[in-house]
Structure formats: C-alpha cells, structure tokens
Design a protein around this motif. Sequence first.
Motif, PDB file in Angstrom:
ATOM      1  N   GLU A  24      -5.563 -39.857   6.053  1.00  0.00           N
ATOM      2  CA  GLU A  24      -5.356 -39.262   4.729  1.00  0.00           C
ATOM      3  C   GLU A  24      -6.714 -38.842   4.180  1.00  0.00           C
ATOM      4  O   GLU A  24      -7.667 -39.620   4.214  1.00  0.00           O
ATOM      5  CB  GLU A  24      -4.681 -40.271   3.804  1.00  0.00           C
ATOM      6  CG  GLU A  24      -4.735 -39.951   2.328  1.00  0.00           C
ATOM      7  CD  GLU A  24      -4.118 -38.602   1.976  1.00  0.00           C
ATOM      8  OE1 GLU A  24      -4.726 -37.894   1.148  1.00  0.00           O
ATOM      9  OE2 GLU A  24      -3.052 -38.266   2.532  1.00  0.00           O
ATOM     10  N   LYS A  25      -6.792 -37.611   3.668  1.00  0.00           N
ATOM     11  CA  LYS A  25      -8.102 -37.115   3.233  1.00  0.00           C
ATOM     12  C   LYS A  25      -8.571 -37.757   1.938  1.00  0.00           C
ATOM     13  O   LYS A  25      -9.771 -37.796   1.667  1.00  0.00           O
ATOM     14  CB  LYS A  25      -8.073 -35.596   3.068  1.00  0.00           C
ATOM     15  CG  LYS A  25      -7.248 -35.054   1.920  1.00  0.00           C
ATOM     16  CD  LYS A  25      -7.280 -33.529   1.937  1.00  0.00           C
ATOM     17  CE  LYS A  25      -6.418 -32.931   0.843  1.00  0.00           C
ATOM     18  NZ  LYS A  25      -6.975 -33.157  -0.499  1.00  0.00           N
ATOM     19  N   GLU A  26      -7.637 -38.288   1.129  1.00  0.00           N
ATOM     20  CA  GLU A  26      -8.018 -38.989  -0.095  1.00  0.00           C
ATOM     21  C   GLU A  26      -7.547 -40.443   0.021  1.00  0.00           C
ATOM     22  O   GLU A  26      -8.038 -41.180   0.839  1.00  0.00           O
ATOM     23  CB  GLU A  26      -7.408 -38.289  -1.316  1.00  0.00           C
ATOM     24  CG  GLU A  26      -7.846 -36.840  -1.479  1.00  0.00           C
ATOM     25  CD  GLU A  26      -9.268 -36.686  -1.933  1.00  0.00           C
ATOM     26  OE1 GLU A  26      -9.901 -37.699  -2.325  1.00  0.00           O
ATOM     27  OE2 GLU A  26      -9.778 -35.544  -1.914  1.00  0.00           O
TER      28      GLU A  26
ATOM     29  N   CYS B  41       2.137 -34.055   8.211  1.00  0.00           N
ATOM     30  CA  CYS B  41       2.946 -34.445   7.055  1.00  0.00           C
ATOM     31  C   CYS B  41       2.232 -34.034   5.767  1.00  0.00           C
ATOM     32  O   CYS B  41       2.094 -34.813   4.827  1.00  0.00           O
ATOM     33  CB  CYS B  41       3.204 -35.948   7.070  1.00  0.00           C
ATOM     34  SG  CYS B  41       4.199 -36.504   8.464  1.00  0.00           S
ATOM     35  N   THR B  42       1.746 -32.809   5.756  1.00  0.00           N
ATOM     36  CA  THR B  42       1.075 -32.249   4.590  1.00  0.00           C
ATOM     37  C   THR B  42       1.947 -31.137   4.033  1.00  0.00           C
ATOM     38  O   THR B  42       2.770 -30.557   4.747  1.00  0.00           O
ATOM     39  CB  THR B  42      -0.295 -31.690   4.976  1.00  0.00           C
ATOM     40  OG1 THR B  42      -0.124 -30.757   6.048  1.00  0.00           O
ATOM     41  CG2 THR B  42      -1.223 -32.800   5.433  1.00  0.00           C
TER      42      THR B  42
ATOM     43  N   GLY C 161      -0.668 -21.960  -3.238  1.00  0.00           N
ATOM     44  CA  GLY C 161      -0.529 -23.243  -3.916  1.00  0.00           C
ATOM     45  C   GLY C 161      -1.672 -24.218  -3.735  1.00  0.00           C
ATOM     46  O   GLY C 161      -1.545 -25.372  -4.143  1.00  0.00           O
ATOM     47  N   SER C 162      -2.800 -23.807  -3.146  1.00  0.00           N
ATOM     48  CA  SER C 162      -3.936 -24.730  -3.038  1.00  0.00           C
ATOM     49  C   SER C 162      -4.433 -25.095  -4.433  1.00  0.00           C
ATOM     50  O   SER C 162      -4.398 -24.274  -5.359  1.00  0.00           O
ATOM     51  CB  SER C 162      -5.079 -24.089  -2.246  1.00  0.00           C
ATOM     52  OG  SER C 162      -4.723 -23.903  -0.906  1.00  0.00           O
ATOM     53  N   ARG C 163      -4.919 -26.334  -4.567  1.00  0.00           N
ATOM     54  CA  ARG C 163      -5.466 -26.793  -5.846  1.00  0.00           C
ATOM     55  C   ARG C 163      -6.804 -27.483  -5.588  1.00  0.00           C
ATOM     56  O   ARG C 163      -6.966 -28.188  -4.590  1.00  0.00           O
ATOM     57  CB  ARG C 163      -4.501 -27.758  -6.548  1.00  0.00           C
ATOM     58  CG  ARG C 163      -3.137 -27.168  -6.837  1.00  0.00           C
ATOM     59  CD  ARG C 163      -2.275 -28.169  -7.582  1.00  0.00           C
ATOM     60  NE  ARG C 163      -2.683 -28.289  -8.976  1.00  0.00           N
ATOM     61  CZ  ARG C 163      -2.624 -29.419  -9.673  1.00  0.00           C
ATOM     62  NH1 ARG C 163      -2.234 -30.535  -9.093  1.00  0.00           N
ATOM     63  NH2 ARG C 163      -2.968 -29.438 -10.948  1.00  0.00           N
TER      64      ARG C 163
ATOM     65  N   VAL D 143     -11.119 -30.212  -2.676  1.00  0.00           N
ATOM     66  CA  VAL D 143      -9.700 -29.900  -2.451  1.00  0.00           C
ATOM     67  C   VAL D 143      -8.819 -31.024  -2.967  1.00  0.00           C
ATOM     68  O   VAL D 143      -9.004 -32.193  -2.609  1.00  0.00           O
ATOM     69  CB  VAL D 143      -9.428 -29.663  -0.954  1.00  0.00           C
ATOM     70  CG1 VAL D 143      -7.940 -29.396  -0.718  1.00  0.00           C
ATOM     71  CG2 VAL D 143     -10.265 -28.510  -0.424  1.00  0.00           C
ATOM     72  N   LEU D 144      -7.857 -30.672  -3.816  1.00  0.00           N
ATOM     73  CA  LEU D 144      -6.858 -31.630  -4.296  1.00  0.00           C
ATOM     74  C   LEU D 144      -5.592 -31.527  -3.467  1.00  0.00           C
ATOM     75  O   LEU D 144      -5.008 -32.526  -3.061  1.00  0.00           O
ATOM     76  CB  LEU D 144      -6.562 -31.389  -5.771  1.00  0.00           C
ATOM     77  CG  LEU D 144      -5.516 -32.284  -6.432  1.00  0.00           C
ATOM     78  CD1 LEU D 144      -5.958 -33.743  -6.375  1.00  0.00           C
ATOM     79  CD2 LEU D 144      -5.279 -31.857  -7.871  1.00  0.00           C
ATOM     80  N   GLU D 145      -5.125 -30.298  -3.220  1.00  0.00           N
ATOM     81  CA  GLU D 145      -3.946 -30.060  -2.398  1.00  0.00           C
ATOM     82  C   GLU D 145      -4.162 -28.810  -1.564  1.00  0.00           C
ATOM     83  O   GLU D 145      -4.761 -27.832  -2.029  1.00  0.00           O
ATOM     84  CB  GLU D 145      -2.685 -29.877  -3.261  1.00  0.00           C
ATOM     85  CG  GLU D 145      -2.266 -31.103  -4.034  1.00  0.00           C
ATOM     86  CD  GLU D 145      -0.936 -30.905  -4.735  1.00  0.00           C
ATOM     87  OE1 GLU D 145       0.089 -30.829  -4.048  1.00  0.00           O
ATOM     88  OE2 GLU D 145      -0.930 -30.838  -5.968  1.00  0.00           O
TER      89      GLU D 145
END
Length: 458
Positions: free
Chosen positions: A54-56, A221-222, A437-439, A446-448
């Motif tokens: 998981e990146k976060e 699963c992203t 939809g990137s945030r 990067v958030l999403e």
Amino acid sequence: MINSLWLDTAYPRDPYPAVTDDLSCDVCIVGGGLSGLATAYFLAKEGKDVILVEKEMILEGATGNSTGKLTVQHDLVYASLIKQFGRDNARIYYEVNEEAVRFGQSISEGDEYRTSDAVLFSQTKLGTEQLQEEMKAYKEIGIPGELGLSSELPIQTESTLTIKGQGQLHPVRFGQHLAKLAVKAGARIFEHSDIRGMDLKKRLLFTQSGHHIEFNQLVLCTHYPIEAIRGLQVLKLIVDRSYIVAGKADMPLTGQYISVDNPKRSVRTAAIDGKTYFMLAGQGHQAGMEKDTQVHYNILSSDLRNTFHLENLTNAWSAQDPSTPDLVPYAGPIDSSMPYVYLNTGFRKWGMSNSIVSARIVADHIVERKNKAASLYAPNRTEFGSFLVQALRNTGLVLKEFTGGHLTRTDSPICTHMGCRTRWNKADETWDCPCHGSRFRKDGSVLEGPATKPLDLE
C-alpha cells in the motif's frame, strides 16, 4: 472536521513496515483497501505466499471514506441486471453478494458489524413505480424483499422496498481485523511502499525506495489499475465523487436507507464505543469537475440540521469510486495475453460486499477453483459497443478538459497521469484531475490514482 468518522475512530495500531529489501512471493497485491485485504486473506488461507503493498496506509482510501453498508441492496440494480445479463446472472449477483454479507458477519467482532434492514424509499410517483419494477425483479430472482411503507425517517415517504437482515460495517475497524487475520494466515503487509514501475514480462514491481518485488501473479486492487490501459479499462471506467456528513444522535436507526428520487440521499446510523452517529450522504458528481466542493458539504449539513434536527456535526468527508458501463465490477484476469495479472475495480459505491465478492473470484482464479460469478465479473466481458459509448464520453471529456484546462487554468499544475490541468478543490484542499479522477494533496503528493507521480508545483 473534513475527516472520515471511520478513520477518526479506527483501532489504535502500529504501522506495517515499508519495503526495505528486494522481495519475492507467489502473489503480490497492490492496494490496501478492503478488496486487497480480502484477497490477501483468502489466498493466504489457501497457503499462497502473499505480499500486499500500500502506497500510504491501509484502509485510508475508498474503504475508510465509504458509508460502510454491507448489503445486497445496491440501489435500483436487479431489474437492470435482468435486462442486461438475464435472470440467472442477476441471481448469481445476488447470491455472491449475500455470501459476502454473511462472511462479514461471520468474522467481525464487537461493533465492527451490526445487523440492519436495507431500505430503498421513494418520495414521488415515478420513484414508487421504480420500486414496484424492482420488486418484480426481486420476485423473479428469489430475493426476500418487502414492498410497502416502513420508514423511521422524519420525511414524507410514498413507498419502501426492504430487505431484512443485512449488515453495516465500521469499515476501518473491520478492515483492520481482516488485515490481522490475513497476517495470521501468513500474508505480509507493507505500508508507505509506493509502486512506481513494473515489468510485467519479467514479473517485477519497482518501489519508490529502489527495491523490487518479484511475483508469480499480480492483483491490482486500486481504483484505476496501473496497467489498465492494456485492457482498455481506463476507457471503461467513470469516476464519481459523493459526500458524507455525520453528527451525534440520540438513538440508532434499525434500518439503512437510500432514496431512489432526487435529490439522492443515503442514510444510516453507527454505534461506536457507546455513542451513536447519524450519517447523511449524497451530492454526487463526476470526479474533478467542480472547483468548490464546500457547497456539497453545506447542503448536506443544512439537511442534517433542518430535516433531521441534528446540530452536533462531527465529521464531513468525501469518497470517489469508479463504475463500469454495465453496473457489475471487474474481477479477474485483466487481459488474455497476461493471465497472471488480475484486476479488482469498478464497485460503483457498493464496495463493501463487492470487494469481498471480487476478492473471492480472483482468489478462486489463482487456486484454479470454479467460481460461479467469474464470467459475470470478468473484465473482458464488456462488448465493444457497450463500452465504446462510455469510452467516447470519457475520451471526449478528456480532450475537452485537456485543451480547455490548458487554456483557462494556466496556473494549475499538470496531472502526471496524462497531462490534464488539475483543479484546486478548496474544501478538501486537494488538486483534482477532471480527466481520470487523480487527486493530489496540497503538497503535490498523490492521494488517489491513476497518477503515480507527484505534481510539479514549482
């Protein structure tokens, strides 16, 4: 106050380690939401050597910002499923989601799960006709629904469609518990381990820290799979954002509700550590398309006060979720040329049950076990004509936003995914990309996704 109730009330825990060495495994799972954790659990139970990265931090994405409804009642869906896929497939969709509800009930502890009736309600004649049509589908499939008028809500309601004995989750506590079960079964979980590259032919992932993970099989699963363009999934997914506000209340509702009329509203309560919270969700729109999202929080907060007579607002948050063109998520091999790369996405805001369904489908693929829902959820099921309309709609939007954004938002940073100009979201303090939809956070990180690289803010 802009923070999820679920994240605010998560179990205290120590972080999982970051990737600090080169690793290898049978199955590598990218994404630490409910979908990834369930996949890790199912595969570890089968004896697979599983790594989840998981990146976060796990559960801080869509899972931690959801409504937490674990139910087979996914709004008005079954009449449409019968028309698109036939009665047998619609029944399969119901059955596997019902199995997911029971799985959640079976492994939960404490206030992680609560039984609650699921209720659709109408306030107009058209909405009532839609409920009647959905009830016909229930009867055809064999869903034990009740059409009538049964609502605890302090609003005028014309009709309700109820499925009893469904579930509600504290999605973060439930997910934390599931993570512990996955680790106990042998899975390895890593946080703060951003995947910045991959060589699918050599079956290698590369982390931001400079290490690699070698795998036999890969599960993405992203929200927007990193390699989704291979199977054109990027062109098949539309990302929507919705908003939730929560406040303290005197007593829990026995049901969880969603309106079929506009304005669209979703209602539930949650009992957490002896306190009851009332949640109101709605105000959906396509992700990245609005500059000032505070107005959506304001409208829901006003409804909470004026309609439901609750003054003590404690939390407000938002979430986004991709949808496929035909209502059913994608779960399975992403492309026939690389059958060892799997995909879980497109939950259409009903990810509590569909995450578990999709995890089972992928796990069964990997251990070569038959799953009755595999063909229904297969990523390659979508016929060209059905996704072409969605692709043109989305691609047309991208072209419009790419050119218009560069002309009108010249000071906005450029999204690192496909070069669109982002918009500053004042309420959430994020840079949002209207194309896919990137945030990004205020500092550009990067958030999403689908973006994987930070913004250049200089």
